[in-house]
Design an enzyme around this catalytic site. Structure first.
Site, mmCIF file in Angstrom:
data_model
loop_
_atom_site.group_PDB
_atom_site.id
_atom_site.type_symbol
_atom_site.label_atom_id
_atom_site.label_comp_id
_atom_site.label_asym_id
_atom_site.label_seq_id
_atom_site.Cartn_x
_atom_site.Cartn_y
_atom_site.Cartn_z
ATOM 1 N N GLU A 62 30.609 12.862 12.180
ATOM 2 C CA GLU A 62 29.606 12.610 13.230
ATOM 3 C C GLU A 62 29.620 11.139 13.633
ATOM 4 O OE1 GLU A 62 24.875 11.789 13.400
ATOM 5 O OE2 GLU A 62 25.619 13.078 11.789
ATOM 6 N N ASP A 66 30.708 10.073 17.442
ATOM 7 C CA ASP A 66 29.783 9.341 18.316
ATOM 8 C C ASP A 66 30.514 8.207 19.026
ATOM 9 O OD1 ASP A 66 27.094 8.417 19.269
ATOM 10 O OD2 ASP A 66 27.529 6.734 17.942
ATOM 11 N N ASP A 135 24.455 16.648 16.263
ATOM 12 C CA ASP A 135 25.310 16.057 15.235
ATOM 13 C C ASP A 135 26.615 16.844 15.079
ATOM 14 O OD1 ASP A 135 23.344 14.200 14.795
ATOM 15 O OD2 ASP A 135 22.605 15.104 12.931
ATOM 16 N N GLU A 138 29.044 16.017 17.895
ATOM 17 C CA GLU A 138 29.709 14.735 17.658
ATOM 18 C C GLU A 138 30.740 14.852 16.538
ATOM 19 O OE1 GLU A 138 26.347 11.482 19.069
ATOM 20 O OE2 GLU A 138 26.358 12.149 16.980
#
EC number: 3.1.26.3
Length: 249
Positions: A62, A66, A135, A138
């Protein structure tokens, strides 16, 4: 494929393996290292309930995803809007990669059906929890980046995210009318004029069509559920047209 899958029990393992196989077919993405794919969908609650097994949750993926998502979206916006200021680019990117947008994408791709959860998290509705789904999205991007590199991430986003940007799904984040006004004033080209050309539908479901013109020449046409939204979409189309022309000069 099944030997790497983090589930106990042959029937359960086969069912989940088939789900992931169908998922990859559906999105036209096939992982070389499927452990990364499984990890992207493994919540920490599942790992906590299986401490004797070498499972990894998706938190590190994650973190990576991101950054990859921000980079790829930034690159696209930088190219698409050559005259947009740094502040406006930042605002638009934030609207695209924010939690509600990522949750919407996760729902669209049925990510929630694949998440590996602990029993407690499952019972409390974790599979539909917005923060968890954002989450996972990502983490999936991070896993795809590690497995196949940036080009594959860009192909995936071009299929599922970029069309939404092009269709004005995030226009509520931006004030395209102000941007267009600034662009036109910069070159002293004259005054913009907006007109509502069409209004149809019942009162509870109205649709408007607007255009924006400059010295009698129509630069953009837009549609929306309100006059303001239609004008914003018209301004967006006009801005893109003027920016392309400006770039070619």
């Amino acid at each position: 494929m099944s030997k790497n899958f983090p589930y106990k029990g042959k029937k359960v393992m086969n069912r989940k393996t088939e789900q992931f196989k169908q998922f990859q077919e559906r999105i036209s993405v096939h992982f070389q290292n499927e452990k990364l794919l499984y990890q992207a969908f493994t919540h920490s609650s599942y790992v906590n309930e299986h401490r004797k097994k070498p499972f990894e949750d998706n938190e590190r993926l994650e973190f990576l995803g991101d950054a990859v998502l921000e980079l790829t979206i930034s690159k696209f916006l930088f190219t698409k809007y050559p005259a947009m200021s740094e502040g406006d680019l930042t605002k638009l990117r934030a609207g695209i990669v924010c939690e509600p947008s990522l949750v919407s994408l996760a729902h669209e791709l049925a990510f929630g059906e694949l998440v590996l959860l602990g029993k407690g998290e499952e019972m409390t509705g974790g599979r539909k929890r917005p923060a968890l789904l954002a989450d996972v999205f990502e983490a999936f991007i991070g896993a795809l980046y590690l497995d196949q590199g940036l080009p594959s991430v860009e192909v995936f986003l071009e299929k599922y995210v970029i069309p939404k940007i092009n269709d004005g799904a995030f226009s509520h984040v931006m004030d395209f009318k102000s941007q267009l006004q600034e662009f036109v004033q910069r070159d002293g080209k004259g005054a913009l004029e907006y007109k509502i050309m069409l209004e149809k539908g019942p009162a509870h479901n109205r649709e408007f069509e607007a255009n924006v013109s400059l010295r009698g020449e129509i630069l953009g046409v837009g549609r929306g559920r309100s006059k303001k939204e239609a004008e914003q979409h018209a301004a967006q189309e006009a801005l893109e047209k003027l920016q392309k022309h400006h770039t070619k000069q």
